[in-house]
Design a protein around this motif. Sequence first.
Motif, PDB file in Angstrom:
ATOM      1  N   SER A 147       3.682  -8.776   4.597  1.00  0.00           N
ATOM      2  CA  SER A 147       2.827  -8.051   3.622  1.00  0.00           C
ATOM      3  C   SER A 147       3.797  -8.203   2.371  1.00  0.00           C
ATOM      4  N   ARG A 170      -1.093  -6.572   0.161  1.00  0.00           N
ATOM      5  CA  ARG A 170      -1.233  -5.393   0.963  1.00  0.00           C
ATOM      6  C   ARG A 170      -2.753  -4.600   0.397  1.00  0.00           C
ATOM      7  N   ARG A 175      -0.791  -1.151   2.861  1.00  0.00           N
ATOM      8  CA  ARG A 175      -0.825  -1.707   4.114  1.00  0.00           C
ATOM      9  C   ARG A 175      -1.013  -3.256   4.293  1.00  0.00           C
ATOM     10  N   ASP A 206       1.302  -0.516   8.794  1.00  0.00           N
ATOM     11  CA  ASP A 206       0.556  -1.651   8.562  1.00  0.00           C
ATOM     12  C   ASP A 206      -0.322  -1.547  10.003  1.00  0.00           C
TER      13      ASP A 206
END
Length: 446
Positions: A147, A170, A175, A206
């Motif tokens: 990410s 993200r 996340r 995440d």
Amino acid sequence: MKNFESSSLEAIAAALRHLDAGFSALPEFTASAPALDRIDSVLRETAERLRDNFPYFHPLYAGQMIKPPHPVARAAYALAMWINPNNHSLDGGRASSAMEKEAVAEIAGLFGWKEFLGHLTGGGTMANLEALWVAGQLKPGQTILASSAAHYTHARISGVLKLPFESIPRDDRGRLDCAALESRAARGDIGCVVATLGTTGTGAVDPLPEILRLRERFGFRVHADAAYGGYFTLAENLGPEARAAFDAAGEADSIVIDPHKHGLQPYGCGCVLFRDPVVGALYSHDSPYTYFSSDDLHLGEISVECSRAGASAVALWATQRLLPLNRGGEFAAGLTASRAAALDFAARLHEDPRWVLPFTPELDIVVWAPQAETAADASVLSRQIFERAAAENLHLALIDLPVSIFSSMTYKDNLKRVLCLRSVLMKPEHAAWIPEILNRLRGACV
Ligand SMILES: Cc1ncc(COP(=O)(O)O)c(C=O)c1O
């Protein structure tokens, strides 16, 4: 001493006498070192130089992810320095290699792993490098995805390994965005997805269970970078999504967790773990100089680094003896306390109209910005407050974030990024110091 713990100095002296007695079969000998008679003055000068530091040991240091190690780790590391073992091989560090294997097995146990391959490394970067190096060998030439909030190390390591790297957006909680991952994976050629369990900037976790579901469909490897967040698997007060992510960590193909972040260790201590021990074959090499004293596994046979501080393993082993990695134990309570401190701090900031918070902390990192009409003004204020607070001995950190992370804010300018304040509340004392931290923060606003 006013600030520093010093009772461990006596404990080191006693343990050193015990260590010395272990070598009594040797003819008597006292090691000589040049210029030992001048050590006092040089050490005083050294202490003088070290005064030029932020007070990482103090609860008013609530900035970066830094604190001194646990006294037992410091003492055990110092004790090992009378030997200076090298965990490259059993020839260089017999006891400390055994201690490393035991300590690493306990860390792997946090994720439910009994059969695994793992070892300590110089730090999180080296540990992640090994995980991506293995991924690159198993999926040659395929892309590494992480990410945009993942540690920069992944892009850099991929460059070093000459593996293609791409970044996935993200979501508004910092996340990895699984919808974006799914559409990218559908185009194929993904070798490994890095799931960060605790991003360095905001502590976002995440959504590992969803990433693992996508692995079923697309067949990529999943590497969990839990360098900062990994030990939070022991915390009792995680939110449900973070809990689910940590509970799924054992299904990742590899995990990185840094004892030198939340494991109470001195720097120079990362750890990489692989679920399938067969990857050990990828490390296969000959060493014409070492690996002679035993047929047992020499740690150099399964690590990219050659010489490594055996003292790191000794310190980690001693710490885990004192504070086992048990659920509900004293060590676990420290993680729970850090997250509780972050929640408390965030709640109090949220009540104050001077601040805006993007989201509730998932671990022990709090990010917030001064209320302002434009992102430019908020950024200027963040820096001013950061500097004024430091002048009052309250040490915070700054972080540059996309404005989209503040879903509740519409800034009147079109800037894409805003400088925010950031705090890592990783010391056991932080919870008790939050009123004082807020007090000084208010003082820095005027
Ligand atoms: C999630 C994450 N990965 C990797 C790293 C790099 O680790 P190191 O600084 O130990 O090399 C960090 C450091 O903060 C981190 O937070």
